[in-house]
Design a protein around this motif. Structure first.
Motif, PDB file in Angstrom:
ATOM      1  N   LEU A 119       0.971  -1.004   0.290  1.00  0.00           N
ATOM      2  CA  LEU A 119      -0.028  -0.130   0.361  1.00  0.00           C
ATOM      3  C   LEU A 119       1.113   1.318   0.275  1.00  0.00           C
ATOM      4  O   LEU A 119       0.789   2.044  -0.966  1.00  0.00           O
ATOM      5  CB  LEU A 119      -1.037   0.134   1.337  1.00  0.00           C
ATOM      6  N   PHE A 120       1.680   1.030   0.454  1.00  0.00           N
ATOM      7  CA  PHE A 120       3.001   2.108   0.747  1.00  0.00           C
ATOM      8  C   PHE A 120       3.295   2.522   0.532  1.00  0.00           C
ATOM      9  O   PHE A 120       3.427   3.797  -0.605  1.00  0.00           O
ATOM     10  CB  PHE A 120       3.800   2.182   2.605  1.00  0.00           C
ATOM     11  N   LEU A 121       3.689   1.460  -0.957  1.00  0.00           N
ATOM     12  CA  LEU A 121       4.648   1.593  -1.893  1.00  0.00           C
ATOM     13  C   LEU A 121       3.969   2.243  -3.169  1.00  0.00           C
ATOM     14  O   LEU A 121       4.024   3.197  -4.209  1.00  0.00           O
ATOM     15  CB  LEU A 121       5.566   0.754  -2.516  1.00  0.00           C
ATOM     16  N   ALA A 122       2.268   1.861  -3.691  1.00  0.00           N
ATOM     17  CA  ALA A 122       1.803   2.071  -4.603  1.00  0.00           C
ATOM     18  C   ALA A 122       1.418   3.654  -4.676  1.00  0.00           C
ATOM     19  O   ALA A 122       1.485   4.406  -5.293  1.00  0.00           O
ATOM     20  CB  ALA A 122       0.364   1.193  -4.658  1.00  0.00           C
ATOM     21  N   THR A 123       0.614   4.076  -3.159  1.00  0.00           N
ATOM     22  CA  THR A 123       0.660   5.662  -3.237  1.00  0.00           C
ATOM     23  C   THR A 123       1.753   5.926  -3.246  1.00  0.00           C
ATOM     24  O   THR A 123       1.697   7.518  -3.905  1.00  0.00           O
ATOM     25  CB  THR A 123       0.049   5.418  -1.953  1.00  0.00           C
ATOM     26  N   GLN A 124       2.926   6.408  -2.802  1.00  0.00           N
ATOM     27  CA  GLN A 124       4.155   6.484  -2.875  1.00  0.00           C
ATOM     28  C   GLN A 124       4.494   6.817  -4.805  1.00  0.00           C
ATOM     29  O   GLN A 124       4.879   8.287  -4.789  1.00  0.00           O
ATOM     30  CB  GLN A 124       4.629   6.130  -2.374  1.00  0.00           C
ATOM     31  N   ALA A 125       4.307   6.213  -5.349  1.00  0.00           N
ATOM     32  CA  ALA A 125       4.613   5.889  -6.712  1.00  0.00           C
ATOM     33  C   ALA A 125       3.721   6.532  -6.714  1.00  0.00           C
ATOM     34  O   ALA A 125       3.667   7.242  -8.345  1.00  0.00           O
ATOM     35  CB  ALA A 125       4.781   4.720  -6.772  1.00  0.00           C
ATOM     36  N   ALA A 126       2.414   6.606  -6.654  1.00  0.00           N
ATOM     37  CA  ALA A 126       1.391   7.646  -7.358  1.00  0.00           C
ATOM     38  C   ALA A 126       1.650   8.646  -7.490  1.00  0.00           C
ATOM     39  O   ALA A 126       1.676   9.517  -8.073  1.00  0.00           O
ATOM     40  CB  ALA A 126       0.036   7.003  -7.019  1.00  0.00           C
ATOM     41  N   ASP A 127       1.863   9.368  -5.898  1.00  0.00           N
ATOM     42  CA  ASP A 127       2.411  10.541  -5.883  1.00  0.00           C
ATOM     43  C   ASP A 127       3.123  11.289  -6.627  1.00  0.00           C
ATOM     44  O   ASP A 127       3.275  12.661  -7.204  1.00  0.00           O
ATOM     45  CB  ASP A 127       2.888  10.399  -4.333  1.00  0.00           C
ATOM     46  N   LYS A 128       4.313  10.721  -6.910  1.00  0.00           N
ATOM     47  CA  LYS A 128       5.081  10.720  -7.348  1.00  0.00           C
ATOM     48  C   LYS A 128       5.157  11.811  -9.321  1.00  0.00           C
ATOM     49  O   LYS A 128       5.489  12.438 -10.327  1.00  0.00           O
ATOM     50  CB  LYS A 128       6.718   9.934  -8.141  1.00  0.00           C
ATOM     51  N   ILE A 129       3.897  10.120  -9.864  1.00  0.00           N
ATOM     52  CA  ILE A 129       4.003  10.651 -10.630  1.00  0.00           C
ATOM     53  C   ILE A 129       2.173  11.424 -11.287  1.00  0.00           C
ATOM     54  O   ILE A 129       1.458  11.452 -12.194  1.00  0.00           O
ATOM     55  CB  ILE A 129       3.649   9.792 -11.783  1.00  0.00           C
ATOM     56  N   GLY A 130       1.674  12.516  -9.974  1.00  0.00           N
ATOM     57  CA  GLY A 130       0.988  12.866  -9.903  1.00  0.00           C
ATOM     58  C   GLY A 130      -0.809  12.261 -10.292  1.00  0.00           C
ATOM     59  O   GLY A 130      -2.189  12.679 -11.078  1.00  0.00           O
ATOM     60  N   ILE A 131      -1.176  10.778  -9.970  1.00  0.00           N
ATOM     61  CA  ILE A 131      -2.222  10.418  -9.796  1.00  0.00           C
ATOM     62  C   ILE A 131      -3.022  10.377  -8.421  1.00  0.00           C
ATOM     63  O   ILE A 131      -2.447   9.435  -7.839  1.00  0.00           O
ATOM     64  CB  ILE A 131      -1.662   8.755 -10.421  1.00  0.00           C
ATOM     65  N   PRO A 132      -4.251  10.646  -8.405  1.00  0.00           N
ATOM     66  CA  PRO A 132      -4.655  10.418  -7.314  1.00  0.00           C
ATOM     67  C   PRO A 132      -5.628   9.445  -7.268  1.00  0.00           C
ATOM     68  O   PRO A 132      -5.730   8.612  -8.330  1.00  0.00           O
ATOM     69  CB  PRO A 132      -6.190  11.066  -7.819  1.00  0.00           C
ATOM     70  N   LEU A 133      -5.325   8.274  -6.160  1.00  0.00           N
ATOM     71  CA  LEU A 133      -5.493   6.874  -6.326  1.00  0.00           C
ATOM     72  C   LEU A 133      -7.046   6.801  -4.841  1.00  0.00           C
ATOM     73  O   LEU A 133      -6.833   7.070  -3.907  1.00  0.00           O
ATOM     74  CB  LEU A 133      -4.505   5.708  -5.126  1.00  0.00           C
ATOM     75  N   GLY A 134      -7.502   5.604  -5.439  1.00  0.00           N
ATOM     76  CA  GLY A 134      -8.359   4.847  -4.226  1.00  0.00           C
ATOM     77  C   GLY A 134      -8.732   3.927  -4.269  1.00  0.00           C
ATOM     78  O   GLY A 134      -8.299   3.264  -5.016  1.00  0.00           O
ATOM     79  N   PHE A 135      -8.537   2.999  -3.151  1.00  0.00           N
ATOM     80  CA  PHE A 135      -9.011   1.676  -2.321  1.00  0.00           C
ATOM     81  C   PHE A 135      -9.376   1.566  -1.681  1.00  0.00           C
ATOM     82  O   PHE A 135     -10.157   2.384  -0.625  1.00  0.00           O
ATOM     83  CB  PHE A 135      -6.898   2.016  -1.745  1.00  0.00           C
ATOM     84  N   LYS A 136      -9.539   0.238  -1.942  1.00  0.00           N
ATOM     85  CA  LYS A 136     -10.776  -0.242  -0.491  1.00  0.00           C
ATOM     86  C   LYS A 136     -10.329  -1.091   0.468  1.00  0.00           C
ATOM     87  O   LYS A 136      -9.406  -1.549  -0.537  1.00  0.00           O
ATOM     88  CB  LYS A 136     -12.034  -0.988  -1.772  1.00  0.00           C
ATOM     89  N   LEU A 137     -10.428  -1.273   1.825  1.00  0.00           N
ATOM     90  CA  LEU A 137      -8.973  -1.903   2.614  1.00  0.00           C
ATOM     91  C   LEU A 137     -10.313  -3.146   3.142  1.00  0.00           C
ATOM     92  O   LEU A 137     -11.328  -2.971   3.243  1.00  0.00           O
ATOM     93  CB  LEU A 137      -8.912  -1.277   3.668  1.00  0.00           C
ATOM     94  N   VAL A 138      -9.620  -4.238   2.697  1.00  0.00           N
ATOM     95  CA  VAL A 138     -10.745  -5.229   3.538  1.00  0.00           C
ATOM     96  C   VAL A 138      -9.905  -6.320   3.987  1.00  0.00           C
ATOM     97  O   VAL A 138      -8.791  -6.211   3.897  1.00  0.00           O
ATOM     98  CB  VAL A 138     -11.342  -6.449   2.008  1.00  0.00           C
ATOM     99  N   ARG A 139     -10.264  -7.238   4.920  1.00  0.00           N
ATOM    100  CA  ARG A 139      -9.434  -8.563   5.325  1.00  0.00           C
ATOM    101  C   ARG A 139      -9.267  -9.408   4.634  1.00  0.00           C
ATOM    102  O   ARG A 139      -8.173  -9.703   4.446  1.00  0.00           O
ATOM    103  CB  ARG A 139     -10.892  -8.796   6.559  1.00  0.00           C
ATOM    104  N   GLY A 140     -10.098  -9.929   4.051  1.00  0.00           N
ATOM    105  CA  GLY A 140      -9.489 -10.836   3.076  1.00  0.00           C
ATOM    106  C   GLY A 140     -10.626 -11.990   2.907  1.00  0.00           C
ATOM    107  O   GLY A 140     -11.673 -12.261   3.891  1.00  0.00           O
ATOM    108  N   ALA A 141     -10.712 -12.726   2.457  1.00  0.00           N
ATOM    109  CA  ALA A 141     -11.634 -14.129   2.113  1.00  0.00           C
ATOM    110  C   ALA A 141     -11.509 -15.519   1.089  1.00  0.00           C
ATOM    111  O   ALA A 141     -12.413 -15.980   1.072  1.00  0.00           O
ATOM    112  CB  ALA A 141     -13.579 -13.362   1.087  1.00  0.00           C
ATOM    113  N   TYR A 142      -9.917 -15.342   1.525  1.00  0.00           N
ATOM    114  CA  TYR A 142      -9.388 -16.659   0.801  1.00  0.00           C
ATOM    115  C   TYR A 142      -8.092 -17.623   1.262  1.00  0.00           C
ATOM    116  O   TYR A 142      -7.379 -17.429   0.887  1.00  0.00           O
ATOM    117  CB  TYR A 142      -8.396 -16.527  -0.483  1.00  0.00           C
TER     118      TYR A 142
END
Length: 492
Positions: free
Chosen positions: A321-344
């Motif tokens: 999560l940190f890596l994706a948001t940090q990289a998106a900030d660098k190229i000016g892309i707003p991100l949306g995330f859904k957080l879940v626990r998981g089902a598998y």
């Protein structure tokens, strides 16, 4: 298109507010990002989640009469029956066996099983058998103060013909979302496994994992994306160097990408976010690749159209999560995330064990809770201080309270477009109504489709609610309390 390389020099610390501590603040260690590679520098150990501060007096989860004031008694009775049935382990085992048994998959027995399933589990956990019924269900929850996530219930496809049929279903779902009151539909949900053949997703995931192991490994089909892995991500699925995609596979990949872009563009036209569901780690790398490459194209300004999903029961969730948001900030892309626990959980453990590795899932339920809460805190602070949006999909009461308190503390409480809480249709209704009554936007995840199509989804819900200590326990108690109150009021 060549893979975009994120510059190595990154911001060393994210701007957290020192006074906002309802949740554990997620403070990742300094890292350098080149493509999808995280330099080895461990995150600080997670501490036990503190109790939420007593500042959110408007979040009342104890007044059953107020919580279920919009729910008809007949619905409460059915909900109570279904949730209590799934609390009995042996009954769940028998039900799952009946739904999966080949002996019951034809003739009169099949009809009987499907009829019982439809009137019980299906009507409780799903929005209907078609888009018309789903629209009625969306309007119903909207009248109760909630919103709906439109979920066309198809799951996996294995060839292009199936993918094309599924795409038409998703496109029709967007049309239905457009026809409903704008405030009633929060998201359209898509499963990449339904519009890209499963075998291709597995091949792509193998190739992406191998590139993570060997950055010199070239993937000529790979477009601009964000980091998919961290150094702690499981790579054991890919034991040997995979063969490049064949020409036919590259053509299938192009078709899959065209389907996704068509769906994204339709959502852009009606300004309705498209949320990509997560799957098991066998294919999740390819799903993240599709999600991030589409986000780079379609997410503009402060309006994410394409949302991804982070499963916080995975040990590498916070780092990714940190890596994706940090990289998106660098190229000016707003991100949306859904957080879940998981089902598998069961599937992930079996896959890891088959390769001789430990499970990629946290060792204890408390570790999973802490991971969810840490990721929630991180994203809440991030969207409060900048761009992006977050959907907190949780059935856990404490996580809901903590996130609500955090949101108020940092100034994104009440109806704010940056934050949405979410629960599955038929689960944690008390939490949904309580958060809505406190002024938050709340959505219900509402799958629709023929009973047989959504059967895999129903089986997961039955398994998830198994046992007296399952997530549905809180609702069972409150529903029983409210039914008792209504019976007494009717008699006396």
């Amino acid at each position: 298109m060549a893979t975009r390389v994120v510059p190595q020099k990154i911001v060393k610390n994210l701007p957290f507010k020192a006074t906002a501590k309802p949740l554990n603040s997620f403070q990742p260690s300094t890292a350098a990002v080149t493509g999808a590679v995280l330099e080895k520098q461990p995150l600080p150990a997670t501490t036990t989640t503190p109790s939420p501060p007593q500042t959110l007096s408007s979040l009342d989860l104890n007044n059953a009469e107020k919580l279920f004031s919009t729910v008809p008694t007949s619905t409460l009775i059915r909900s109570s029956a279904v949730l209590h049935a799934t609390a009995v382990g042996p009954m769940v085992d028998v039900g799952i066996w009946a739904l999966q048994s080949r002996l019951l998959q034809k003739g009169i027995m099949k009809d009987a099983v499907m009829a019982v399933t439809k009137k019980t589990f299906f009507e409780h956990f799903c929005a209907g058998e078609d888009v018309v019924a789903a629209g009625r269900s969306i309007r119903s929850v909207n009248d109760a103060g909630l919103r709906g996530m439109l979920v066309y219930g198809v799951e996996d496809a294995h060839d292009n013909d199936g993918c094309d049929r599924n795409l038409n279903g998703f496109l029709h779902t967007v049309d239905v979302g457009k026809s409903l009151p704008p405030s009633s539909v929060s998201f359209v949900i898509v499963k990449i496994t339904a519009i890209c053949p499963m075998a291709l997703l597995e091949r792509m995931s193998d190739l992406l994992r191998w590139q993570q192991k060997d950055p010199s490994f070239v993937l000529p089909w790979k477009q601009d994306s964000l980091p998919i892995f961290s150094e702690s991500s499981p790579l054991y699925h890919t034991q040997t160097k995979p063969e490049p995609l064949t020409q036919e596979e590259e053509e299938d990949l192009q078709l899959a990408n065209q389907r996704l872009q068509q769906l994204c563009q339709k959502c852009v036209e009606i300004n309705k976010p498209l949320l990509v569901d997560a799957e098991h780690t066998t294919v999740q790398p390819a799903i993240d690749y599709f999600t991030y490459s589409s986000a780079i194209v379609h997410n503009k300004d402060d309006n994410p159209i394409v949302f991804g999903t982070i499963q916080t029961y995975l040990k590498d969730a916070k780092e990714r999560l940190f890596l994706a948001t940090q990289a998106a900030d660098k190229i000016g892309i707003p991100l949306g995330f859904k957080l879940v626990r998981g089902a598998y959980m069961s599937m992930e453990s079996k896959i890891a064990e088959s390769f001789g590795y430990s499970s990629p899932i946290h060792d204890s339920i408390q570790d999973t809770h802490n991971s969810f809460n840490d990721c929630s805190s991180f994203l809440l602070e991030k969207v409060a201080n900048g761009r992006g949006c977050v959907v907190l999909a949780t059935h856990n009461i404490e996580s809901g309270k903590l996130a609500a308190a955090k949101a108020y503390d940092i100034g994104i409480g009440k109806v704010n477009h940056k934050l949405e809480f979410a629960q599955l249709c038929g689960m944690s209704d008390a939490l949904s109504f309580g958060l809505s009554n406190a002024g938050f936007r709340v959505s219900k995840y509402m799958p629709f489709g023929p009973v047989e199509m959504v059967m895999p989804y129903l089986l997961r819900r039955a398994e998830e609610n198994r046992g007296l200590l399952a997530a549905s326990g809180f609702d069972r108690q409150l529903i029983r309390k409210e039914l008792g109150r209504r019976i007494k009021a009717a008699i006396f």
